[in-house]
Design an enzyme around this catalytic site. Structure first.
Site, PDB file in Angstrom:
ATOM      1  N   LYS A 211      -8.236  -1.087 -17.490  1.00 38.95           N
ATOM      2  CA  LYS A 211      -8.345  -1.185 -16.033  1.00 38.95           C
ATOM      3  C   LYS A 211      -9.448  -2.162 -15.650  1.00 38.95           C
ATOM      4  CE  LYS A 211      -9.208   1.361 -11.750  1.00 38.95           C
ATOM      5  NZ  LYS A 211      -9.477   2.653 -11.098  1.00 38.95           N
ATOM      6  N   GLU A 261     -15.448   6.905  -0.204  1.00 41.41           N
ATOM      7  CA  GLU A 261     -15.733   7.323  -1.585  1.00 41.41           C
ATOM      8  C   GLU A 261     -17.176   7.760  -1.786  1.00 41.41           C
ATOM      9  OE1 GLU A 261     -15.354   5.690  -6.191  1.00 41.41           O
ATOM     10  OE2 GLU A 261     -14.524   4.530  -4.537  1.00 41.41           O
ATOM     11  N   GLU A 305      -4.200   5.681 -13.116  1.00 36.38           N
ATOM     12  CA  GLU A 305      -5.437   5.070 -12.630  1.00 36.38           C
ATOM     13  C   GLU A 305      -6.453   6.147 -12.249  1.00 36.38           C
ATOM     14  OE1 GLU A 305      -6.965   2.133  -9.001  1.00 36.38           O
ATOM     15  OE2 GLU A 305      -4.819   2.413  -9.354  1.00 36.38           O
ATOM     16  N   GLU A 439      -2.013  -4.337  -0.903  1.00 38.39           N
ATOM     17  CA  GLU A 439      -2.949  -3.211  -0.829  1.00 38.39           C
ATOM     18  C   GLU A 439      -4.288  -3.658  -0.242  1.00 38.39           C
ATOM     19  OE1 GLU A 439      -5.358  -0.361  -3.913  1.00 38.39           O
ATOM     20  OE2 GLU A 439      -3.192  -0.511  -4.205  1.00 38.39           O
ATOM     21  N   LYS A 443      -6.021  -2.150   3.162  1.00 41.39           N
ATOM     22  CA  LYS A 443      -7.379  -1.596   3.210  1.00 41.39           C
ATOM     23  C   LYS A 443      -8.230  -2.259   4.284  1.00 41.39           C
ATOM     24  CE  LYS A 443      -7.464   0.069  -1.551  1.00 41.39           C
ATOM     25  NZ  LYS A 443      -7.935  -0.135  -2.948  1.00 41.39           N
TER      26      LYS A 443
END
Length: 454
Positions: A211, A261, A305, A439, A443
């Site tokens: 990743k 987050e 992920e 994506e 965002k």
């Protein structure tokens, strides 16, 4: 009237400063915080009305506490080439000045501390503000921090008094308005992005580095100036399930973020963190929203992920903790325009572990860097094409009793005639360049809709 209450609090604090001038030896602690209750005040409006720097704003995701702060009593700043040992030493020295849990240092760390970061922000910068306006639930207070250990106490008290005298009443924020866009530049470009995603998903590379979180800076050149605090207030209203914070160390530059987050939250020895990775859109109806959420929960790429992030965080916390527990299955965490996969993680820390140990262990997370950490960071450093600075860094506060840090995603850096927007996407086996690019657009949709009328 709120400002009359604030004026009264200011006069009371001035009187306490005068008493300190007469009897400075009457306080044993090396840091002193004077506090006075005030009536409710809109904190972002108050902060935007001040002319003292730094200007700092923080609101946690749970909305229980909110802080607007100005000036600096103490702080530390590293421009570049800072080692973990240097940061840890300064951090500990600042903490040792007082065990009072009311003192809070606010600030952040850059995403990659091996690179030169933004001017004024540096690799790491933390500030014990001179003045804080703090809301805890429905209770508001004005706090003044004084360093009794200063080399010249007379000057320290004079600076504290001056900061109080410069406090302005809260003016209403400018109403939201769309900016005139001169140009937009994306770095990397889509062509470069496509090449990077292809490199990361190539079998030979992906087997060793499963990743890499690639990101993009979107530079909006505008006519005129934008008020970062007005933008943050609008963003706050549209993404209420996020952390909101901002740092402005001079009139020229401001960094704001509306991030979903959490990096970690510590209350004494108890730690809370999370794995937040895997993304899809919100639906236009409740039924469509539920279909998209279910598809996200069933999607192998997004589940993989998120699982990588969970495993990494647990592995990093195990040596620091007596106990680590993590959700086995993800749930959906919903924001205004998108929804994420989320797993909660809790740990009971060993007695000798401090906040800087946690920052070293947990940041950058796999949700903003990748796995393995060093290999992913090396790829980003060499290939992404720009320096992230505090984007995807760690921002928050700490003191002896508690700390809370968010990951500075969904963020913007304001400069004269330019706004820099940042977004990233986790690239793993099976990632499609077009889908990941979209994506990024998803965002940024909320803040772009605040700023620009396309």
């Amino acid at each position: 009237m709120p400002f009359q209450s604030l004026l009264s609090a200011i006069e009371t604090l001035k009187g306490k400063i005068d008493s300190l001038k007469k009897q400075p030896s009457g306080v044993s602690d090396r840091l002193l915080q004077l506090s006075q209750d005030v009536d409710a005040i809109p904190l972002i409006s108050w902060l935007a009305s001040q002319q003292t720097y730094p200007r700092i704003y923080w609101q946690g995701r749970d909305k229980v506490e909110e802080v607007a702060a100005i000036g600096q009593c103490l702080g530390f700043y590293f421009e570049q080439d800072v080692s973990d040992q240097q940061l840890a030493a300064v951090y500990q020295r600042q903490r040792q000045l007082s065990d009072n849990p009311q003192f809070r240092y606010y600030g952040g760390l850059a995403f990659d501390r091996s690179l030169k970061s933004w001017p004024e922000f540096g690799q790491a910068r933390f500030v014990l503000p001179r003045v804080e306006l703090r809301r805890s639930a429905e209770h508001f207070s004005l706090k003044l921090n004084i360093n009794l250990d200063a080399a010249n106490l007379e000057n320290e008290l004079a600076e504290a008094l001056q900061c109080l005298q410069q406090i302005k009443p809260a003016r209403p924020l400018m109403p939201p308005h769309k900016l005139a866009l001169r140009s937009r530049h994306d770095l990397p470009t889509f062509e470069r992005w496509q090449s990077l995603v292809t490199q990361v998903t190539a079998p030979d590379f992906n087997q060793a580095t499963p990743k890499v979180v690639l990101s993009r800076i979107t530079q909006l050149d505008i006519h005129g100036q934008a008020d970062p605090w007005m933008v943050l207030a609008c963003w706050q209203g549209r993404n209420p399930n996020s952390f909101q914070f901002g740092f402005q160390f001079s009139p020229e530059h401001a960094f704001i973020s509306c991030s979903p987050e959490r990096l970690f939250r510590r209350r004494q020895r108890e730690l809370f963190t999370e794995a937040l990775a895997g993304t899809t859109l919100r639906g236009l109806s409740d039924e469509e929203d539920e279909v998209l959420a279910r598809a996200l929960l069933d999607d192998d790429k997004n589940k993989y992920e998120n699982q990588l992030v969970r495993e990494h965080i647990v592995d990093m916390l195990n040596p620091l903790s007596h106990y680590v527990g993590a959700d086995e299955l993800p749930r959906v965490f919903k924001l205004t325009h998108i929804q994420h996969l989320h797993r909660a993680i809790r740990a009971e820390l060993k007695g000798e572990i401090n906040d800087f140990d946690l920052l070293q262990a947990l940041h950058p997370t796999p949700a903003v860097g990748g796995l393995p950490r060093q290999a992913a960071m090396s790829f980003i450093r060499d290939q992404e094409g720009y320096h992230r600075g505090w984007y995807a860094g760690a921002c928050g506060y700490f003191n002896s009793l508690e700390s809370e840090f968010a990951v500075a995603i969904r963020s913007a850096l304001f400069e004269p005639n330019r706004i820099n927007l940042f977004a990233g996407a986790g690239i793993v086996a099976g990632s499609d360049p077009h889908a990941e690019w979209q994506e990024l657009e998803n965002k940024l949709a909320t803040i772009i809709s605040i700023l620009i009328d396309f």
